[in-house]
Motif scaffolding. Structure first.
Motif, PDB file in Angstrom:
ATOM      1  N   SER A   7      40.040  31.610  35.500  1.00 53.42           N
ATOM      2  CA  SER A   7      41.203  31.284  34.683  1.00 53.42           C
ATOM      3  C   SER A   7      41.655  32.543  33.954  1.00 53.42           C
ATOM      4  O   SER A   7      40.935  33.548  33.947  1.00 53.42           O
ATOM      5  CB  SER A   7      40.872  30.175  33.677  1.00 53.42           C
ATOM      6  OG  SER A   7      39.859  30.590  32.799  1.00 53.42           O
ATOM      7  N   GLY A   8      42.837  32.469  33.371  1.00 54.89           N
ATOM      8  CA  GLY A   8      43.331  33.574  32.560  1.00 54.89           C
ATOM      9  C   GLY A   8      44.384  34.435  33.217  1.00 54.89           C
ATOM     10  O   GLY A   8      44.917  35.354  32.589  1.00 54.89           O
ATOM     11  N   ARG A  38      39.618  41.450  44.183  1.00 50.35           N
ATOM     12  CA  ARG A  38      41.030  41.096  44.175  1.00 50.35           C
ATOM     13  C   ARG A  38      41.612  41.313  45.564  1.00 50.35           C
ATOM     14  O   ARG A  38      41.100  42.120  46.346  1.00 50.35           O
ATOM     15  CB  ARG A  38      41.795  41.908  43.139  1.00 50.35           C
ATOM     16  CG  ARG A  38      41.870  43.400  43.426  1.00 50.35           C
ATOM     17  CD  ARG A  38      42.523  44.119  42.255  1.00 50.35           C
ATOM     18  NE  ARG A  38      42.659  45.557  42.505  1.00 50.35           N
ATOM     19  CZ  ARG A  38      43.092  46.430  41.615  1.00 50.35           C
ATOM     20  NH1 ARG A  38      43.454  46.013  40.373  1.00 50.35           N
ATOM     21  NH2 ARG A  38      43.198  47.700  41.914  1.00 50.35           N
ATOM     22  N   GLN A  39      42.671  40.563  45.830  1.00 48.09           N
ATOM     23  CA  GLN A  39      43.343  40.702  47.119  1.00 48.09           C
ATOM     24  C   GLN A  39      44.840  40.557  46.917  1.00 48.09           C
ATOM     25  O   GLN A  39      45.319  39.522  46.433  1.00 48.09           O
ATOM     26  CB  GLN A  39      42.845  39.662  48.116  1.00 48.09           C
ATOM     27  CG  GLN A  39      43.361  39.888  49.525  1.00 48.09           C
ATOM     28  CD  GLN A  39      42.603  39.083  50.563  1.00 48.09           C
ATOM     29  OE1 GLN A  39      41.915  38.103  50.240  1.00 48.09           O
ATOM     30  NE2 GLN A  39      42.694  39.495  51.811  1.00 48.09           N
ATOM     31  N   VAL A  93      45.473  38.358  43.670  1.00 45.66           N
ATOM     32  CA  VAL A  93      44.651  37.203  43.315  1.00 45.66           C
ATOM     33  C   VAL A  93      43.257  37.727  43.013  1.00 45.66           C
ATOM     34  O   VAL A  93      42.659  38.432  43.831  1.00 45.66           O
ATOM     35  CB  VAL A  93      44.594  36.174  44.457  1.00 45.66           C
ATOM     36  CG1 VAL A  93      43.622  35.055  44.123  1.00 45.66           C
ATOM     37  CG2 VAL A  93      45.983  35.612  44.723  1.00 45.66           C
ATOM     38  N   TYR A  94      42.757  37.382  41.842  1.00 42.22           N
ATOM     39  CA  TYR A  94      41.452  37.855  41.406  1.00 42.22           C
ATOM     40  C   TYR A  94      40.431  36.729  41.550  1.00 42.22           C
ATOM     41  O   TYR A  94      40.645  35.621  41.039  1.00 42.22           O
ATOM     42  CB  TYR A  94      41.511  38.321  39.956  1.00 42.22           C
ATOM     43  CG  TYR A  94      42.175  39.652  39.790  1.00 42.22           C
ATOM     44  CD1 TYR A  94      43.546  39.809  39.981  1.00 42.22           C
ATOM     45  CD2 TYR A  94      41.437  40.781  39.451  1.00 42.22           C
ATOM     46  CE1 TYR A  94      44.158  41.044  39.852  1.00 42.22           C
ATOM     47  CE2 TYR A  94      42.043  42.029  39.305  1.00 42.22           C
ATOM     48  CZ  TYR A  94      43.395  42.143  39.513  1.00 42.22           C
ATOM     49  OH  TYR A  94      44.000  43.375  39.378  1.00 42.22           O
ATOM     50  N   CYS A  95      39.330  37.045  42.229  1.00 45.32           N
ATOM     51  CA  CYS A  95      38.265  36.071  42.458  1.00 45.32           C
ATOM     52  C   CYS A  95      36.956  36.589  41.892  1.00 45.32           C
ATOM     53  O   CYS A  95      36.683  37.789  41.976  1.00 45.32           O
ATOM     54  CB  CYS A  95      38.065  35.813  43.947  1.00 45.32           C
ATOM     55  SG  CYS A  95      39.446  35.065  44.787  1.00 45.32           S
ATOM     56  N   CYS A  96      36.156  35.681  41.371  1.00 41.77           N
ATOM     57  CA  CYS A  96      34.802  36.060  40.994  1.00 41.77           C
ATOM     58  C   CYS A  96      33.835  35.551  42.054  1.00 41.77           C
ATOM     59  O   CYS A  96      34.131  34.591  42.787  1.00 41.77           O
ATOM     60  CB  CYS A  96      34.430  35.533  39.610  1.00 41.77           C
ATOM     61  SG  CYS A  96      34.429  33.738  39.432  1.00 41.77           S
ATOM     62  N   GLY A 119      34.762  31.803  43.807  1.00 45.97           N
ATOM     63  CA  GLY A 119      35.791  30.957  43.242  1.00 45.97           C
ATOM     64  C   GLY A 119      37.055  31.043  44.072  1.00 45.97           C
ATOM     65  O   GLY A 119      37.138  31.849  45.008  1.00 45.97           O
ATOM     66  N   ARG A 120      38.053  30.241  43.716  1.00 47.34           N
ATOM     67  CA  ARG A 120      39.304  30.222  44.482  1.00 47.34           C
ATOM     68  C   ARG A 120      40.290  31.270  44.010  1.00 47.34           C
ATOM     69  O   ARG A 120      41.247  31.588  44.719  1.00 47.34           O
ATOM     70  CB  ARG A 120      39.940  28.840  44.395  1.00 47.34           C
ATOM     71  CG  ARG A 120      39.135  27.777  45.118  1.00 47.34           C
ATOM     72  CD  ARG A 120      39.906  26.499  45.242  1.00 47.34           C
ATOM     73  NE  ARG A 120      39.209  25.529  46.066  1.00 47.34           N
ATOM     74  CZ  ARG A 120      39.729  24.385  46.461  1.00 47.34           C
ATOM     75  NH1 ARG A 120      40.955  24.058  46.128  1.00 47.34           N
ATOM     76  NH2 ARG A 120      39.031  23.564  47.209  1.00 47.34           N
ATOM     77  N   GLY A 121      40.099  31.787  42.829  1.00 43.84           N
ATOM     78  CA  GLY A 121      40.937  32.867  42.362  1.00 43.84           C
ATOM     79  C   GLY A 121      41.994  32.468  41.361  1.00 43.84           C
ATOM     80  O   GLY A 121      42.344  31.295  41.218  1.00 43.84           O
ATOM     81  N   THR A 122      42.507  33.481  40.678  1.00 43.77           N
ATOM     82  CA  THR A 122      43.607  33.309  39.731  1.00 43.77           C
ATOM     83  C   THR A 122      44.596  34.449  39.953  1.00 43.77           C
ATOM     84  O   THR A 122      44.206  35.595  40.160  1.00 43.77           O
ATOM     85  CB  THR A 122      43.090  33.278  38.281  1.00 43.77           C
ATOM     86  OG1 THR A 122      44.155  33.011  37.383  1.00 43.77           O
ATOM     87  CG2 THR A 122      42.414  34.592  37.882  1.00 43.77           C
TER      88      THR A 122
END
Length: 128
Positions: A7-8, A38-39, A93-96, A119-122
């Protein structure tokens, strides 16, 4: 099984800041190392930062070093990515992702295959 939720993300002007959060549910993050990737559209997934379970070891991609800070609060099962001085090139898109080992794997922390849970990313969008 560890479920990760980011999130964020959001839209910010160049030079601005955002703080991303990665929250774990199911099993806890401990004792897992956690990374951010990130992608951007049409590009390969890119390593951003990683933190060991203790928080004592952190590593960053050269492109974000000095601007981004990774941290974690194991009591809250959350890892953070503070992003300052954002640039349009940071748009992605940033994923952890979690690696079920407490330490950061030497020579392997920047490879997506090192990580087991994702995760799916934000979405982060930086306007010029």
């Amino acid at each position: 099984q560890v479920r990760l939720v980011e999130s964020g993300g959001g839209l910010v002007q160049a030079g601005g800041s955002l703080r991303l959060s990665c929250a774990a549910s199911g099993r806890t993050f401990s004792p897992y190392a956690v990374g951010w990737f990130r992608q951007a559209p049409g590009k390969e997934r890119e390593f951003v930062a990683v933190i060991s379970w203790s928080g004592g070891n952190t590593y960053y991609a050269d492109s974000v070093k000095g601007r981004f800070t990774i941290s974690r609060d194991n009591a809250k099962n959350t890892v953070y990515l503070q992003m300052n001085s954002l640039k349009p090139d940071d748009t992605a898109v940033y994923c952890c992702a979690a690696d079920p080992t407490p330490t950061v794997r030497p020579g392997a922390w920047s490879y997506p295959r090192t990580y087991t849970y994702w995760g799916r990313g934000t979405q982060v969008t930086v306007s010029s």
